[in-house]
Design a protein around this motif. Structure first.
Motif, short mmCIF file in Angstrom:
data_model
loop_
_atom_site.label_atom_id
_atom_site.label_comp_id
_atom_site.label_asym_id
_atom_site.label_seq_id
_atom_site.Cartn_x
_atom_site.Cartn_y
_atom_site.Cartn_z
N PHE A 34 0.86 -1.19 0.00
CA PHE A 34 0.00 0.00 0.00
C PHE A 34 0.89 1.24 0.00
O PHE A 34 1.86 1.30 0.76
N GLU A 80 -6.28 3.96 -1.54
CA GLU A 80 -6.49 2.53 -1.28
C GLU A 80 -7.43 2.29 -0.10
O GLU A 80 -7.72 1.15 0.24
N LEU A 90 -7.78 -1.11 4.00
CA LEU A 90 -7.13 -0.78 2.73
C LEU A 90 -7.28 -1.95 1.77
O LEU A 90 -7.39 -3.10 2.20
N LYS A 132 -5.66 -3.18 -2.26
CA LYS A 132 -5.00 -2.99 -3.55
C LYS A 132 -4.88 -4.36 -4.19
O LYS A 132 -4.25 -5.26 -3.63
#
Length: 193
Positions: A98, A149, A164, A166
């Motif tokens: 991240f 994110e 978060l 991704k």
């Protein structure tokens, strides 16, 4: 389904294992690269201090393995923070999954933030069936600022990213395994990804 919890000596492992068992699955605890790579789902827990936890990851070679994983990976608490670019805690370089730098709450608030707080602005299949402003259990002194994110927000002194995502990597600052039925629903959603 093969679920592996990464074992690197910095985990809140028992409560995660029990939560997965309550959902009807079995998880394996492992630090073996081949076993982790072969898993359908990987959980990356973390409790403690960032620099010493990162040192353990480097010693075991897991720091190079984790960012290459292709299956869904869930970082919890310190696990999520270590997936970030860096942490002010111990001036630690993270795994850079991240693109965010973890920072400390100011001394205007009690740290660690300990107890129940709300999550909102939920934006991910991780939160399927979860209402806005549900309460989750948190214990932390450092946080990931809001960023692209962020898939959940919490307010403590300021708004920050309490989850978060991704690609195949997910992270929660809160502890789903300690957050009752709602937390278990989030873990069940992760196992369905």
């Amino acid at each position: 389904m093969k679920i592996v919890i990464i074992n690197y000596g910095a985990g809140n492992i028992q409560s995660i294992m029990f939560a997965i068992e309550r959902l009807g699955y079995k998880a394996v605890l492992s630090s073996n690269s081949e076993e982790i790579k072969a898993a359908d789902k990987v959980i990356f827990p973390g409790v403690g201090e960032a620099s010493s936890a990162m040192k353990k990851l480097i010693e075991s070679g897991l720091d190079t393995l984790i960012p290459t994983l292709k299956q869904p990976v869930l970082g919890i608490c310190l696990g999520m923070q270590l997936m970030c670019k860096s942490s002010e805690e111990g001036n630690t370089k993270g795994l850079s999954i991240f693109d965010v730098e973890v920072v400390k709450f100011s001394n205007k608030v009690k740290v660690p933030q300990m107890g129940w707080n709300q999550i909102y602005n939920l934006k991910s299949p991780l939160f399927d069936g979860i209402s806005e402003k549900e309460y989750m259990y948190l214990v932390h002194s450092f946080y990931a600022p809001l960023c692209n994110e962020a898939i959940a927000t919490t307010n403590y002194e300021l708004e920050y990213a309490s989850a978060l995502q991704k690609n195949n990597f997910y992270g929660t600052q809160f502890h789903p395994e300690k957050s009752g039925a709602i937390g278990e629903q989030i873990l069940a959603n992760f196992l369905k990804l």
